[in-house]
Design a protein around this motif. Structure first.
Motif, PDB file in Angstrom:
ATOM      1  N   UNK A  71      85.465  -4.127  31.431  1.00 50.78           N
ATOM      2  CA  UNK A  71      85.463  -3.041  32.599  1.00 50.78           C
ATOM      3  C   UNK A  71      83.967  -2.523  32.347  1.00 50.78           C
ATOM      4  N   UNK A  72      83.439  -2.075  31.122  1.00 53.71           N
ATOM      5  CA  UNK A  72      82.209  -1.332  30.979  1.00 53.71           C
ATOM      6  C   UNK A  72      80.960  -2.281  31.279  1.00 53.71           C
ATOM      7  N   UNK A  73      81.222  -3.630  31.006  1.00 49.15           N
ATOM      8  CA  UNK A  73      80.020  -4.482  31.452  1.00 49.15           C
ATOM      9  C   UNK A  73      80.081  -4.602  32.847  1.00 49.15           C
ATOM     10  N   UNK A  74      81.059  -4.797  33.383  1.00 53.80           N
ATOM     11  CA  UNK A  74      81.267  -4.979  34.855  1.00 53.80           C
ATOM     12  C   UNK A  74      80.869  -3.758  35.663  1.00 53.80           C
ATOM     13  N   UNK A  75      81.086  -2.575  35.278  1.00 53.54           N
ATOM     14  CA  UNK A  75      80.583  -1.130  35.868  1.00 53.54           C
ATOM     15  C   UNK A  75      79.201  -1.191  35.620  1.00 53.54           C
ATOM     16  N   UNK A  76      78.723  -1.649  34.395  1.00 45.37           N
ATOM     17  CA  UNK A  76      77.134  -1.574  34.165  1.00 45.37           C
ATOM     18  C   UNK A  76      76.387  -2.378  35.110  1.00 45.37           C
ATOM     19  N   UNK A  77      76.943  -3.689  35.471  1.00 42.98           N
ATOM     20  CA  UNK A  77      76.379  -4.757  36.174  1.00 42.98           C
ATOM     21  C   UNK A  77      76.264  -4.272  37.545  1.00 42.98           C
ATOM     22  N   UNK A  78      77.325  -3.680  37.927  1.00 41.70           N
ATOM     23  CA  UNK A  78      77.480  -3.051  39.464  1.00 41.70           C
ATOM     24  C   UNK A  78      76.631  -1.981  39.761  1.00 41.70           C
ATOM     25  N   UNK A  79      76.411  -1.220  38.724  1.00 40.72           N
ATOM     26  CA  UNK A  79      75.493  -0.124  38.819  1.00 40.72           C
ATOM     27  C   UNK A  79      74.014  -0.687  38.818  1.00 40.72           C
ATOM     28  N   UNK A  80      73.575  -1.680  37.948  1.00 38.35           N
ATOM     29  CA  UNK A  80      72.429  -2.480  37.786  1.00 38.35           C
ATOM     30  C   UNK A  80      72.003  -2.939  39.334  1.00 38.35           C
ATOM     31  N   UNK A  81      73.128  -3.752  39.912  1.00 39.84           N
ATOM     32  CA  UNK A  81      72.847  -4.542  41.283  1.00 39.84           C
ATOM     33  C   UNK A  81      72.702  -3.465  42.308  1.00 39.84           C
ATOM     34  N   UNK A  83      71.436  -0.335  42.135  1.00 35.49           N
ATOM     35  CA  UNK A  83      70.081   0.336  42.038  1.00 35.49           C
ATOM     36  C   UNK A  83      69.107  -0.415  42.598  1.00 35.49           C
ATOM     37  N   UNK A  84      69.300  -1.825  41.775  1.00 35.49           N
ATOM     38  CA  UNK A  84      68.186  -2.968  42.369  1.00 35.49           C
ATOM     39  C   UNK A  84      67.919  -2.831  43.769  1.00 35.49           C
ATOM     40  N   UNK A  85      69.317  -3.127  44.387  1.00 28.41           N
ATOM     41  CA  UNK A  85      69.381  -3.168  45.852  1.00 28.41           C
ATOM     42  C   UNK A  85      68.628  -1.696  46.655  1.00 28.41           C
ATOM     43  N   UNK A  86      68.791  -0.836  46.098  1.00 27.93           N
ATOM     44  CA  UNK A  86      68.382   0.470  46.653  1.00 27.93           C
ATOM     45  C   UNK A  86      66.540   0.509  46.529  1.00 27.93           C
ATOM     46  N   UNK A  87      66.337   0.067  45.244  1.00 23.95           N
ATOM     47  CA  UNK A  87      64.902   0.137  44.858  1.00 23.95           C
ATOM     48  C   UNK A  87      64.177  -0.931  45.825  1.00 23.95           C
ATOM     49  N   UNK A  88      64.873  -2.281  45.826  1.00 21.86           N
ATOM     50  CA  UNK A  88      64.217  -3.132  46.916  1.00 21.86           C
ATOM     51  C   UNK A  88      64.051  -2.634  48.030  1.00 21.86           C
ATOM     52  N   UNK A  89      65.104  -2.060  48.710  1.00 19.55           N
ATOM     53  CA  UNK A  89      64.972  -1.583  50.388  1.00 19.55           C
ATOM     54  C   UNK A  89      63.992  -0.431  50.224  1.00 19.55           C
TER      55      UNK A  89
END
Lengths: 175, 179
Positions: A71-81, A83-89
């Motif tokens: 669950x923690x890994x999935x949550x961390x991945x989701x947050x990373x994705x 934040x990456x999307x927001x940064x790219x935008x």
């Protein structure tokens, strides 16, 4: 049988001589269905068997990632994705803020690639020069050519017409 | 080793548990039923609560450490299950305990398995007029024949308080029943 409430001294001193159910029926008037306790025993044992079966059945765990460590890994991945999307935008948005002159990029791939390595002012100068040479001069030449073509065609057409008129006129007169 | 201690040992042995549980039902089912019936009033409700009580006993028997007697421990489970049942069923419909008592009394007189005469009705009315503590203490002592020590363990009230509560309840009944 005398009810104990009729004799206030013995009322509270009777014990379960006839069994607890008879005791309750006698003093409180409450009763149970026939053979209730034997039927109830079977029912309780059946219910317990069902409960035991339910507990023995492995609970359906959806997938391994439902376990805490996943669950923690999935949550961390989701947050990373996210934040990456927001940064790219936001970085793309910054790029769009620069006013784009389409003409500057309309010539060749080389210019586009080189433009990444050259100062903006140099690109502007190059673009102006190229624009002048490639577009204005060519346009001027093209215009002149069109004029020539039109003039030539006019001249040519007039001479042919003259020739035609002359010939036909002569024929008509002669004949 | 007492009879109950032997029974507990068998109940806590996975191989003997089912046989021992059948034995436990033979001994305590009727007693617990009546204990529950006096709290939840109607036979239908008592039947539901009795089932839940024995399922809970079956599930929790491994946790029984013998700090109280088996009898008292089961009474406590039955009492808690009954109270839980009443809370679940009465909370939505009534505003205060008097209304609950009145409604319970009506439910009892309308129950298919109630056949009380005038004096018995009178006794029920007097008991339903008691406060909750008085009612439970009187019923456990008089009808279930539990000792004050056992009642104290079930209700978590001191024995001296129980005694005064019980004897005042008896006095009220004696006075009112003879009126």
């Amino acid at each position: 049988m005398n009810k104990p409430i009729e004799n206030n001294k013995s009322f509270l001193k009777e014990s379960f001589k006839e069994g607890i159910s008879a005791h309750h029926k006698k003093y409180l008037g409450t009763d149970v269905p026939d053979n209730y306790f034997s039927k109830s025993k079977i029912s309780i044992l059946d219910n317990i068997k069902e409960e035991v079966k339910k507990e023995e059945k492995p609970k359906k765990q959806f997938v391994f990632w439902m376990q805490p460590q996943f669950k923690y890994i999935a949550a961390a991945s989701l947050v990373f994705i996210l934040s990456l999307t927001v940064w790219l935008q936001s970085s793309n948005k910054n790029n769009f803020d620069i006013p784009i002159k389409l003409e500057e990029f309309a010539f060749s791939d080389d210019i586009l690639i080189n433009s990444l390595l050259i100062e903006d002012s140099e690109i502007d100068a190059f673009a102006d020069a190229t624009l002048f040479n490639e577009v204005l001069v060519k346009a001027e030449l093209f215009e002149q050519e069109i004029d020539n073509v039109i003039l030539n065609s006019l001249i040519l057409e007039d001479s042919l017409l003259d020739n035609y008129i002359d010939d036909e006129f002569l024929k008509t007169i002669i004949l | 080793m007492s009879k109950d201690a032997k029974l507990v040992k068998k109940l806590q042995d996975p191989k003997l548990k089912d046989i021992a549980f059948s034995e436990l039902l033979d001994i305590y089912q009727e007693r617990l039923y009546w204990h529950i019936r006096k709290i939840v009033i109607t036979h239908e409700n008592a039947d539901d609560v009795l089932q839940n009580t024995f399922i809970r006993i079956y599930k929790s028997i491994q946790k029984f450490k013998g700090k109280s007697s088996l009898h008292t421990w089961m009474y406590r489970i039955a009492y808690n299950e009954s109270i839980r049942f009443l809370e679940k069923n009465n909370k939505k419909s009534f505003d205060n305990i008097d209304e609950v008592s009145e409604a319970n009394l009506e439910a009892l007189f309308e129950d298919a398995y109630y056949d009380g005469d005038q004096i018995q009705r009178k006794l029920h009315k007097i008991i339903s007029g008691f406060n909750e503590k008085q009612k439970r203490v009187f019923q456990m002592k008089y009808f279930d024949e539990l000792s004050f020590r056992q009642i104290s363990e079930v209700l978590q009230i001191s024995e001296s308080t129980l005694k005064s509560t019980y004897y005042s309840a008896v006095k009220i009944i004696e006075e009112k029943i003879l009126l």
